[in-house]
Design a protein around this motif. Structure first.
Motif, PDB file in Angstrom:
ATOM      1  N   ARG A 130       0.825  -1.216   0.000  1.00  9.12           N
ATOM      2  CA  ARG A 130       0.000   0.000   0.000  1.00  9.12           C
ATOM      3  C   ARG A 130       0.853   1.256   0.000  1.00  9.12           C
ATOM      4  O   ARG A 130       0.411   2.300  -0.480  1.00  9.12           O
ATOM      5  CB  ARG A 130      -0.912  -0.018   1.236  1.00  9.12           C
ATOM      6  CG  ARG A 130      -1.905   1.133   1.328  1.00  9.12           C
ATOM      7  CD  ARG A 130      -2.966   1.035   0.273  1.00  9.12           C
ATOM      8  NE  ARG A 130      -4.006   2.030   0.439  1.00  9.12           N
ATOM      9  CZ  ARG A 130      -4.947   2.300  -0.462  1.00  9.12           C
ATOM     10  NH1 ARG A 130      -4.982   1.617  -1.606  1.00  9.12           N
ATOM     11  NH2 ARG A 130      -5.863   3.210  -0.235  1.00  9.12           N
ATOM     12  N   PHE A 131       2.074   1.163   0.526  1.00 10.69           N
ATOM     13  CA  PHE A 131       2.994   2.301   0.578  1.00 10.69           C
ATOM     14  C   PHE A 131       4.237   1.957  -0.238  1.00 10.69           C
ATOM     15  O   PHE A 131       4.593   0.792  -0.381  1.00 10.69           O
ATOM     16  CB  PHE A 131       3.396   2.599   2.024  1.00 10.69           C
ATOM     17  CG  PHE A 131       2.227   2.755   2.958  1.00 10.69           C
ATOM     18  CD1 PHE A 131       1.576   3.967   3.080  1.00 10.69           C
ATOM     19  CD2 PHE A 131       1.774   1.669   3.697  1.00 10.69           C
ATOM     20  CE1 PHE A 131       0.490   4.102   3.936  1.00 10.69           C
ATOM     21  CE2 PHE A 131       0.689   1.792   4.546  1.00 10.69           C
ATOM     22  CZ  PHE A 131       0.043   3.019   4.659  1.00 10.69           C
ATOM     23  N   SER A 132       4.905   2.994  -0.734  1.00 14.78           N
ATOM     24  CA  SER A 132       6.132   2.739  -1.494  1.00 14.78           C
ATOM     25  C   SER A 132       7.320   3.547  -0.985  1.00 14.78           C
ATOM     26  O   SER A 132       8.449   3.317  -1.417  1.00 14.78           O
ATOM     27  CB  SER A 132       5.915   3.035  -2.983  1.00 14.78           C
ATOM     28  OG  SER A 132       5.482   4.367  -3.184  1.00 14.78           O
ATOM     29  N   LEU A 133       7.086   4.507  -0.086  1.00 18.23           N
ATOM     30  CA  LEU A 133       8.152   5.290   0.537  1.00 18.23           C
ATOM     31  C   LEU A 133       8.077   5.057   2.044  1.00 18.23           C
ATOM     32  O   LEU A 133       6.993   5.134   2.630  1.00 18.23           O
ATOM     33  CB  LEU A 133       7.994   6.783   0.235  1.00 18.23           C
ATOM     34  CG  LEU A 133       7.890   7.196  -1.240  1.00 18.23           C
ATOM     35  CD1 LEU A 133       7.585   8.680  -1.350  1.00 18.23           C
ATOM     36  CD2 LEU A 133       9.183   6.868  -1.975  1.00 18.23           C
ATOM     37  N   PHE A 134       9.227   4.809   2.673  1.00 24.41           N
ATOM     38  CA  PHE A 134       9.234   4.423   4.080  1.00 24.41           C
ATOM     39  C   PHE A 134      10.258   5.250   4.843  1.00 24.41           C
ATOM     40  O   PHE A 134      11.432   5.316   4.445  1.00 24.41           O
ATOM     41  CB  PHE A 134       9.543   2.930   4.219  1.00 24.41           C
ATOM     42  CG  PHE A 134       8.550   2.052   3.497  1.00 24.41           C
ATOM     43  CD1 PHE A 134       7.391   1.640   4.122  1.00 24.41           C
ATOM     44  CD2 PHE A 134       8.768   1.676   2.175  1.00 24.41           C
ATOM     45  CE1 PHE A 134       6.457   0.848   3.450  1.00 24.41           C
ATOM     46  CE2 PHE A 134       7.852   0.882   1.495  1.00 24.41           C
ATOM     47  CZ  PHE A 134       6.689   0.479   2.140  1.00 24.41           C
ATOM     48  N   GLY A 135       9.818   5.871   5.946  1.00 22.62           N
ATOM     49  CA  GLY A 135      10.701   6.723   6.727  1.00 22.62           C
ATOM     50  C   GLY A 135      10.765   6.311   8.177  1.00 22.62           C
ATOM     51  O   GLY A 135       9.734   6.217   8.855  1.00 22.62           O
ATOM     52  N   SER A 136      11.974   6.067   8.677  1.00 19.69           N
ATOM     53  CA  SER A 136      12.197   5.673  10.070  1.00 19.69           C
ATOM     54  C   SER A 136      13.102   6.708  10.719  1.00 19.69           C
ATOM     55  O   SER A 136      14.320   6.706  10.507  1.00 19.69           O
ATOM     56  CB  SER A 136      12.831   4.279  10.136  1.00 19.69           C
ATOM     57  OG  SER A 136      13.107   3.912  11.466  1.00 19.69           O
TER      58      SER A 136
END
Length: 234
Positions: A130-136
């Motif tokens: 569902r998401f394609s960019l991930f930020g931690s």
């Protein structure tokens, strides 16, 4: 700034901050209720912020953001739960409801969070497309067993980019597990890079409790930059 709209999805509070148009990227920020407005102010004030921002609260931080059970890391604190998959299912339903309410048809969705929410954002890359960019941002990637899980598990979709950061004093923790956070975060960034995902590891000044909203806003900003989407905001 005030959200354009807020609503409750069960016990989860959702706040919508509009983007430039219906096709703008949608950034989903998993956070506690107090952090959302501060991060929204910082994110929307950044030059060229055309994306929509949707903040999503967490009913039970230790339960809902962790993928499997683990002992508490501090004396007297509750143990960690295994509610991440259930919370992710609710989050996906929230994306559908929020986008319908706001009339959004995003070409790209980002998911980001701070601390345990940063761990959750990375975990989501292995569980949903569902998401394609991930930020931690200062994510709890020291979590027991997480790097082993990531190393042997394929992505659920095709991530476009991932952002990882820690505070430069976080590894000074006296807790033997949490002091591995910088090394583990670098390992996670390297894993994403090795699988062809544009990724960055960044250090911010201070310990874990410094500038949480700013660090999270920086994560979202980078994910929307030319490093990840091919377009640098002006």
């Amino acid at each position: 700034m005030e959200p354009r709209e807020s609503f409750l999805h069960g016990s989860i509070q959702v706040c919508l901050y509009p983007g430039k148009d219906a096709a703008s990227p949608c950034c989903y920020l998993v956070c506690d209720r107090g952090e959302g407005p501060d991060c929204a102010d910082l994110f929307m004030a950044m030059p060229g912020s055309a994306a929509a921002l949707i903040t999503v609260s967490v009913p039970d931080w230790n339960r809902d953001l962790t993928p499997w059970k683990a002992p508490a890391v501090f004396r007297g604190a509750p143990p960690f739960g295994d509610g991440a998959d259930a919370y992710l299912e609710e989050l996906i339903r929230i994306t559908e409801e929020a986008e319908e309410r706001a009339g959004l048809i995003p070409g790209v969705r980002a998911l980001a969070g701070y601390s345990l929410a940063g761990l959750f954002a990375v975990y989501a890359a292995f569980r949903t497309d569902r998401f394609s960019l991930f930020g931690s941002a200062s994510g709890s990637l020291w979590y027991p067993g997480f790097l082993d899980f990531a190393a042997k598990t394929p992505f659920a979709g095709v991530p476009k980019a991932a952002y990882f950061s820690v505070g430069d004093r976080e590894k000074a923790s006296k807790n033997p597990l949490m002091k591995t956070v910088e090394e583990r975060t670098q390992d996670a960034a390297a894993l994403f890079l090795a699988r062809g995902v544009p990724s960055i590891f960044e250090k911010n000044p201070g310990n874990h409790f410094v500038d949480g909203p700013l660090r999270t806003a920086k994560a979202l900003r980078w994910l929307l930059s030319e490093n990840s989407t091919g377009r640098r905001p002006q």
